[in-house]
Design an enzyme around this catalytic site. Structure first.
Site, PDB file in Angstrom:
ATOM      1  N   THR A 107       0.821  -1.224   0.000  1.00  0.00           N
ATOM      2  CA  THR A 107       0.000   0.000   0.000  1.00  0.00           C
ATOM      3  C   THR A 107       0.854   1.272   0.000  1.00  0.00           C
ATOM      4  O   THR A 107       2.056   1.232   0.181  1.00  0.00           O
ATOM      5  CB  THR A 107      -0.939   0.009   1.226  1.00  0.00           C
ATOM      6  OG1 THR A 107      -0.177  -0.287   2.404  1.00  0.00           O
ATOM      7  CG2 THR A 107      -2.030  -1.014   1.086  1.00  0.00           C
ATOM      8  N   ASP A 108       0.147   2.415  -0.195  1.00  0.00           N
ATOM      9  CA  ASP A 108       0.813   3.728  -0.262  1.00  0.00           C
ATOM     10  C   ASP A 108       0.734   4.455   1.081  1.00  0.00           C
ATOM     11  O   ASP A 108       0.548   5.667   1.125  1.00  0.00           O
ATOM     12  CB  ASP A 108       0.139   4.606  -1.330  1.00  0.00           C
ATOM     13  CG  ASP A 108      -0.004   3.897  -2.644  1.00  0.00           C
ATOM     14  OD1 ASP A 108       0.981   3.296  -3.077  1.00  0.00           O
ATOM     15  OD2 ASP A 108      -1.089   3.935  -3.243  1.00  0.00           O
ATOM     16  N   SER A 149       1.178   8.817   4.969  1.00  0.00           N
ATOM     17  CA  SER A 149       0.597   8.775   3.625  1.00  0.00           C
ATOM     18  C   SER A 149       1.723   9.071   2.652  1.00  0.00           C
ATOM     19  O   SER A 149       2.354  10.113   2.739  1.00  0.00           O
ATOM     20  CB  SER A 149      -0.501   9.830   3.482  1.00  0.00           C
ATOM     21  OG  SER A 149      -0.887   9.927   2.128  1.00  0.00           O
ATOM     22  N   ARG A 150       1.989   8.128   1.746  1.00  0.00           N
ATOM     23  CA  ARG A 150       3.120   8.315   0.837  1.00  0.00           C
ATOM     24  C   ARG A 150       2.763   9.226  -0.335  1.00  0.00           C
ATOM     25  O   ARG A 150       3.578   9.441  -1.212  1.00  0.00           O
ATOM     26  CB  ARG A 150       3.613   6.949   0.332  1.00  0.00           C
ATOM     27  CG  ARG A 150       4.125   6.099   1.477  1.00  0.00           C
ATOM     28  CD  ARG A 150       4.926   4.902   1.050  1.00  0.00           C
ATOM     29  NE  ARG A 150       5.288   4.141   2.234  1.00  0.00           N
ATOM     30  CZ  ARG A 150       4.687   3.030   2.641  1.00  0.00           C
ATOM     31  NH1 ARG A 150       3.688   2.546   1.943  1.00  0.00           N
ATOM     32  NH2 ARG A 150       5.072   2.402   3.738  1.00  0.00           N
ATOM     33  N   VAL A 151       1.541   9.757  -0.326  1.00  0.00           N
ATOM     34  CA  VAL A 151       1.156  10.737  -1.344  1.00  0.00           C
ATOM     35  C   VAL A 151       1.284  12.149  -0.775  1.00  0.00           C
ATOM     36  O   VAL A 151       1.640  13.087  -1.474  1.00  0.00           O
ATOM     37  CB  VAL A 151      -0.281  10.450  -1.831  1.00  0.00           C
ATOM     38  CG1 VAL A 151      -0.782  11.537  -2.758  1.00  0.00           C
ATOM     39  CG2 VAL A 151      -0.326   9.107  -2.537  1.00  0.00           C
TER      40      VAL A 151
END
Length: 505
Positions: free
Chosen positions: A343-344, A369-371
């Site tokens: 997951t991101d 959160s990698r965004v």
């Protein structure tokens, strides 16, 4: 008499002339062994992987379908979808030449269905003539684009610190009974008017729990854009195994139309357990924690189907919120580490925070959160920039402050701000907040307007401020929604609004 005879002969000749014989080729096998929903079949030499098989039951029960999973040298291992009471040794099995597929389309919206697309809500059959295969290769890199639009969950702690974007896969992880499903349901409720379809997949959950969730969604008007897929705790492992794939196939119909979908897998721990059960019954070799060797692929091929497509390919998106249940907070167990790596980012819910009354119990230090800011509107980015860092620092400082009484003024100020931040992040279930309200509250916090408010009165202050803004600052809130930004002029108006509200206290 002869006339009648001639007429009959003529009729027979015509019938014979019209008769067309057509040979139908069927691949038929027979059940060698059956037990626990797993059948071993002989005679299906040209069957495909994941092909649907039709079991001709010996009882008055309807014929049931199965899926070929093991292709061995002299037999086929298949799982039976549904009631296998009528399947016995010697039962005839017919290959359908079709990969397992489910009905998709607008007809599934607002319904409660099982993973095969059959209605469970008593509102009649699902009307659809479009079918999608449950397994599909995930979209390639060329067809995708970066995540740049937010999915507003309405939960302050998440929208500020761990933002989710359209096309992202964000894991919700934590022990049992600490609010994982609550976050997912709040996110669904908050999609009202956001042009987002929602699919909630319950894997191995109690039917009573899902009935309560459906009632809540109906009450909030969220079932108008939501599909609930239920593979309950009493259903066979085969239905639990195919449930998330079936749900994703239904989401892909809307993705292909260029629409946005939010999909929730609740939860993938039970999905992995169902797959382990099937694999062990099929005599596949067990690996770590008795899971089969391809358990990583089980979830990676599922979650990779969630993406944001670029404009040339329709511009649709599937946003996934998989849920994983940990045992005693152990995020380093086999399935949790697998899904974390796919997951991101993850939202980690901590039992200690939950029992202290901090709900949702989001741990700011372990959640990520990698965004990041790409999944926030500019206004939220401006006010929430340092908030995650402040929340994590506060927990560290609070732990040290227990051991020493002499703290410098700066540390004291950080602790006081942290206490108020913790209070602001507390939120009741089923009450998601619009993004403009969140921006207003965070703006008041970071600009020091709440520093002189007693910690016990912070939530009361926040509720009052939001109500005051609804009555006296509608233009400010609508400006934030319209532009998604905070101009200097809007900031000044917000400061005046907050000061005016404080003067009424």
């Amino acid at each position: 008499m002869s006339t009648t005879k001639d007429f009959i002969v003529e009729q027979l000749k015509n019938k014979i002339a019209e008769f067309k014989s057509e040979a139908k080729r069927k691949t038929v096998g027979h059940v060698l062994e059956i037990g626990d929903g797993i059948a071993k079949i002989s005679g299906l030499s040209d069957v495909m992987m994941s092909e649907m098989l039709l079991f001709k039951t010996w009882t008055d029960a309807e014929d049931v379908f199965g899926v070929a999973l093991n292709l061995e040298e002299d037999s086929v291992g298949a799982i039976i979808l549904g009631d296998f009471a009528g399947v016995k040794e010697g039962t005839e099995v017919e290959a359908t030449r079709k990969i397992l597929e489910v009905p998709v389309g607008e007809g599934v919206i607002g319904r409660v269905i099982n993973p095969l697309g059959e209605a469970l809500d008593g509102k009649g059959k699902i009307e659809s003539n479009i079918f999608y295969p449950i397994e599909k290769i995930a979209p390639g890199v060329i067809t995708r684009q970066g995540v740049n639009q937010p999915v507003q969950t309405g939960i302050k702690a998440i929208d500020a610190m761990i933002p989710i974007g359209r096309g992202q896969r964000e894991l919700i992880i934590g022990d049992r009974q600490i609010g994982k499903t609550a976050i997912a349901i709040d996110a669904i409720i908050n999609q009202k008017g956001q042009n987002m379809k929602c699919i909630y997949i319950a894997i191995g959950q109690k039917e009573s729990k899902i009935a309560n969730i459906v009632a809540k969604l109906e009450q909030a008007g969220a079932m108008e854009y939501t599909t609930v897929i239920l593979a309950g705790a009493s259903d066979p492992a085969s239905l639990l195994y195919i449930a998330p794939y079936a749900g994703t196939a239904m989401a892909e119909y809307f993705l292909d139309k260029g629409e946005d979908v939010l999909i929730i897998y609740d939860d993938l721990s039970k999905h992995a357990v169902a797959y382990r059960e099937i694999s062990l019954l099929l005599r596949r070799p067990p690996g770590r924690e008795a899971y089969p060797g391809d358990v990583f692929y089980l979830h990676s091929r599922l979650l990779e189907r969630s993406c944001k497509l670029n404009k040339e390919f329709g511009g649709g998106s599937i946003t996934a919120l998989p849920i994983i249940e940990t045992q005693a907070g152990d995020v380093s167990a086999y399935i949790p580490t697998n899904v974390i790596s796919i997951t991101d980012g993850q939202i980690y819910l901590e039992p200690d925070l939950f029992y202290q009354g901090n709900r949702p119990a989001v741990n700011a230090g372990l959640s990520v959160s990698r965004v990041g800011g790409d999944a926030q509107i500019r206004a939220m980015r401006k006010v929430a920039g340092k908030m995650r860092l402040e929340a994590a620092q506060y927990r560290e400082l609070a732990a040290f402050a227990q051991f020493g009484s002499d703290l410098d003024a700066e540390t004291q100020a950080k602790l006081e701000r942290g206490k108020r931040l913790t209070e602001i992040f507390k939120q009741d279930q089923y009450s998601p907040l619009p993004v403009a309200h969140q921006v207003l509250v965070f703006f008041a916090l970071i600009n020091g307007f709440i520093d002189d408010v007693d910690v016990s009165k912070v939530q009361e202050f926040e509720t009052g401020l939001r109500e005051y803004a609804e009555n006296n600052g509608k233009d400010i809130l609508s400006e934030i929604v319209k532009t998604g930004d905070l101009s200097a002029e809007t900031e000044e108006k917000m400061k005046i609004l907050i000061k005016d509200y404080k003067s009424t206290l």
